[in-house]
Design an enzyme around this catalytic site. Structure first.
Site, short mmCIF file in Angstrom:
data_model
loop_
_atom_site.label_atom_id
_atom_site.label_comp_id
_atom_site.label_asym_id
_atom_site.label_seq_id
_atom_site.Cartn_x
_atom_site.Cartn_y
_atom_site.Cartn_z
CB CYS A 74 -10.79 46.28 43.79
SG CYS A 74 -9.37 45.49 43.02
CB CYS A 208 -3.05 48.78 43.68
SG CYS A 208 -4.48 49.58 44.46
#
Length: 261
Positions: A74, A208
């Site tokens: 991430c 994201c």
């Protein structure tokens, strides 16, 4: 009891737990309980900071989704990890190499209170013909399949926020091939891109990082840099030889102790 900090990068929010000064373990069911936004703490990902697995890494980072599954990486999350480590004096305020499930990531502090993330340039992958046919049946014509540490289906569409992304994501993930794939809609916007992402295991998020990197990677061909905008804010992305550099915020929200159940 589990000590935690809550942070966010562009509205992509995280519960972060360090296993450096004290070992803290969680079961899958406990992660799911913590992730509940009504009965728990709520997060897009839960992140644990661990001792490195290899001598050339400073730390090893693990990421968990709200359904308890483990994510590969991430990019918004690793910025928050850096801010956590530097804020708590768990690492010197300099460049750090973080190991993750899928790749090594370099993070750097900046003078503007933002954090740089440098990783290998995303790779475009081929989708099997049978899956291409399924995308066609769902009305998906313009897309790229990208590995940016996580797998991403990046779909070009004129009005991303007028589209039913949840239904599309649910339909696509009925196929095993797309089950762990993040699904994004993007369009050209001002001096960059406008993007929306439904993350596998977490649902739609305000931002994201790896989806932003994936979408930028296919649009940087004739540009040195561009900005990626989402509901959570903006990220600056540029190509440096065979690497991709992302610059963005990492903000502290709160800290506390979760009583283990």
């Amino acid at each position: 009891m589990i000590k935690f900090k809550k942070m966010h990068g562009n509205g992509n929010d995280f519960i972060i737990i360090e296993n450096l000064t004290i070992a803290q373990s969680l079961t899958k069911s406990q992660i799911i309980k913590i992730g509940d936004r009504k009965k728990g703490l709520g997060f897009d990902q839960l992140i644990t900071i661990n001792p490195p697995k290899y001598s050339n890494h400073d730390f090893y980072i693990k990421f968990f989704n709200t359904d308890g599954s483990e994510a590969d990486m991430c990019m918004n999350g690793v910025r928050s990890v850096g801010a956590f480590l530097w804020r708590d004096n768990l690492a010197p305020k300099k460049s750090l190499i973080l190991g993750t499930k899928s790749k090594s990531i370099l993070i750097k502090p900046t003078k503007q209170k933002k954090i740089k993330v440098i990783s290998d340039y995303p790779i475009e992958l081929e989708i099997p013909k049978i899956q291409k046919n399924y995308l066609n049946k769902n009305g998906i014509k313009k897309y790229n399949f990208i590995n940016a540490g996580n797998l991403h289906l990046i779909i070009k569409i004129k009005k991303p926020f007028n589209y039913d992304l949840d239904t599309l994501s649910s339909n696509l993930r009925k196929r095993i091939f797309f089950k762990k794939v993040n699904i994004s809609l993007f369009t050209m916007y001002e001096d960059g891109l406008l993007i929306r992402t439904n993350e596998a295991g977490a649902g739609e998020t305000l931002s994201c990082g790896s989806a932003s990197a994936a979408s930028a990677s296919i649009n940087l061909k004739n540009k040195s840099s561009l900005k990626v905008f989402s509901k959570g804010g903006e990220l600056s992305i540029r190509k440096i030889n065979d690497k991709l550099e992302m610059t963005g915020p990492a903000e502290f929200i709160c800290e506390g102790t979760w009583l283990k159940k």
